[in-house]
Design a protein around this motif. Structure first.
Motif, PDB file in Angstrom:
ATOM      1  N   ALA A  57      41.664  46.762  36.742  1.00 21.79           N
ATOM      2  CA  ALA A  57      41.806  45.395  37.422  1.00 21.79           C
ATOM      3  C   ALA A  57      41.327  44.460  36.093  1.00 21.79           C
ATOM      4  O   ALA A  57      41.727  43.361  35.990  1.00 21.79           O
ATOM      5  CB  ALA A  57      40.693  45.523  38.754  1.00 21.79           C
ATOM      6  N   ALA A  58      40.446  44.859  35.349  1.00 20.13           N
ATOM      7  CA  ALA A  58      39.976  44.083  34.363  1.00 20.13           C
ATOM      8  C   ALA A  58      40.346  44.180  33.132  1.00 20.13           C
ATOM      9  O   ALA A  58      39.866  44.042  31.907  1.00 20.13           O
ATOM     10  CB  ALA A  58      38.494  43.746  34.439  1.00 20.13           C
ATOM     11  N   GLY A  59      41.196  45.336  32.968  1.00 23.50           N
ATOM     12  CA  GLY A  59      41.742  45.870  31.580  1.00 23.50           C
ATOM     13  C   GLY A  59      40.774  46.774  31.118  1.00 23.50           C
ATOM     14  O   GLY A  59      39.868  47.549  31.720  1.00 23.50           O
ATOM     15  N   ILE A  60      40.748  47.138  29.619  1.00 21.39           N
ATOM     16  CA  ILE A  60      39.760  47.651  29.065  1.00 21.39           C
ATOM     17  C   ILE A  60      38.964  47.043  27.977  1.00 21.39           C
ATOM     18  O   ILE A  60      39.645  46.269  27.546  1.00 21.39           O
ATOM     19  CB  ILE A  60      40.263  49.207  28.732  1.00 21.39           C
TER      20      ILE A  60
ATOM     21  N   GLU B 119      45.425  44.380  29.056  1.00 23.48           N
ATOM     22  CA  GLU B 119      46.426  45.564  29.313  1.00 23.48           C
ATOM     23  C   GLU B 119      45.649  46.175  30.698  1.00 23.48           C
ATOM     24  O   GLU B 119      44.619  46.965  30.544  1.00 23.48           O
ATOM     25  CB  GLU B 119      45.834  46.530  27.919  1.00 23.48           C
ATOM     26  N   LYS B 120      46.421  46.000  31.530  1.00 26.38           N
ATOM     27  CA  LYS B 120      45.880  46.500  32.910  1.00 26.38           C
ATOM     28  C   LYS B 120      46.674  47.469  33.531  1.00 26.38           C
ATOM     29  O   LYS B 120      46.279  48.323  34.412  1.00 26.38           O
ATOM     30  CB  LYS B 120      46.089  45.619  33.716  1.00 26.38           C
TER      31      LYS B 120
ATOM     32  N   ILE C 135      31.917  52.618  42.085  1.00 30.74           N
ATOM     33  CA  ILE C 135      32.284  53.492  43.231  1.00 30.74           C
ATOM     34  C   ILE C 135      32.982  52.661  44.203  1.00 30.74           C
ATOM     35  O   ILE C 135      34.108  52.907  44.627  1.00 30.74           O
ATOM     36  CB  ILE C 135      31.127  54.165  43.945  1.00 30.74           C
ATOM     37  N   GLU C 136      32.471  51.410  44.402  1.00 29.37           N
ATOM     38  CA  GLU C 136      33.305  50.378  45.450  1.00 29.37           C
ATOM     39  C   GLU C 136      34.411  49.975  44.684  1.00 29.37           C
ATOM     40  O   GLU C 136      35.519  49.749  45.345  1.00 29.37           O
ATOM     41  CB  GLU C 136      32.288  49.306  45.639  1.00 29.37           C
ATOM     42  N   GLN C 137      34.309  49.667  43.334  1.00 32.04           N
ATOM     43  CA  GLN C 137      35.599  48.794  42.772  1.00 32.04           C
ATOM     44  C   GLN C 137      36.635  49.970  42.718  1.00 32.04           C
ATOM     45  O   GLN C 137      37.922  49.603  43.012  1.00 32.04           O
ATOM     46  CB  GLN C 137      35.319  48.539  41.224  1.00 32.04           C
ATOM     47  N   LEU C 138      36.669  51.247  42.245  1.00 37.07           N
ATOM     48  CA  LEU C 138      37.501  52.163  42.402  1.00 37.07           C
ATOM     49  C   LEU C 138      37.839  52.589  43.709  1.00 37.07           C
ATOM     50  O   LEU C 138      38.686  53.687  43.851  1.00 37.07           O
ATOM     51  CB  LEU C 138      37.107  53.145  41.346  1.00 37.07           C
TER      52      LEU C 138
ATOM     53  N   LYS D  72      39.124  52.635  35.699  1.00 30.81           N
ATOM     54  CA  LYS D  72      37.895  51.648  35.025  1.00 30.81           C
ATOM     55  C   LYS D  72      37.214  52.223  33.742  1.00 30.81           C
ATOM     56  O   LYS D  72      37.173  53.500  33.690  1.00 30.81           O
ATOM     57  CB  LYS D  72      36.989  51.004  35.868  1.00 30.81           C
ATOM     58  N   GLN D  73      37.196  51.641  32.572  1.00 30.50           N
ATOM     59  CA  GLN D  73      36.454  52.501  31.439  1.00 30.50           C
ATOM     60  C   GLN D  73      34.930  52.036  31.706  1.00 30.50           C
ATOM     61  O   GLN D  73      34.677  50.560  31.868  1.00 30.50           O
ATOM     62  CB  GLN D  73      36.710  51.988  30.031  1.00 30.50           C
TER      63      GLN D  73
END
Length: 144
Positions: free
Chosen positions: A22-25, A31-32, A78-81, A122-123
């Protein structure tokens, strides 16, 4: 869909293979979308940008090289993913490949966390873990 890659030439991938950041790395916020492509017969893979052929990272599953590697994800991650259980999680670590290859290092401080069900990724930066960005891949123990 076909994507042009850094190491594999043009590769056909399905929508289901695309990872969504969502926010790239870090360092590449635009780069999403990435896909993980195995490097045959090596145990390693490439996390390839689906949009930019030059952006590709050699990755590995850290537990193969660091069985004692352990960390706890923040509730926010955990919530974001949308992680429902530990079985839905795949962890990769980005490698810095060096010559000779035995000097290659792994970034254990910033693992890539993938929800294998919804392909969100997510990284994550582990600030208080004691892990570093350059752990030798071969021959040294890791203290977390």
């Amino acid at each position: 869909m076909n994507i042009e890659t850094k190491y594999h030439g043009i590769v056909e991938v399905s929508k289901e293979e695309i990872l969504h950041f969502a926010a790239g790395i870090p360092g590449f916020p635009e780069e999403k979308k990435f896909v993980i492509l195995p490097l045959e017969d090596t145990g390693f893979a490439v996390m390839q940008s689906a949009a930019t052929p030059e952006i590709a990272f050699v990755v590995a599953e850290p537990f193969t090289f660091f069985p004692e590697y352990d960390f706890k994800l923040d509730e926010q991650v955990i919530e974001q993913l949308e992680l429902g259980s530990a079985e839905d999680v795949r962890v990769c670590t980005i490698l810095t490949v060096r010559e000779p290859f035995e000097k290659t290092t792994a970034n254990l401080q910033a693992p890539v966390i993938i929800n294998t069900k919804n392909r969100k990724a997510k990284q994550v930066i582990l600030n208080e873990s004691g892990y570093q960005t350059r752990h030798p891949l071969f021959g040294q123990k890791v203290k977390g």
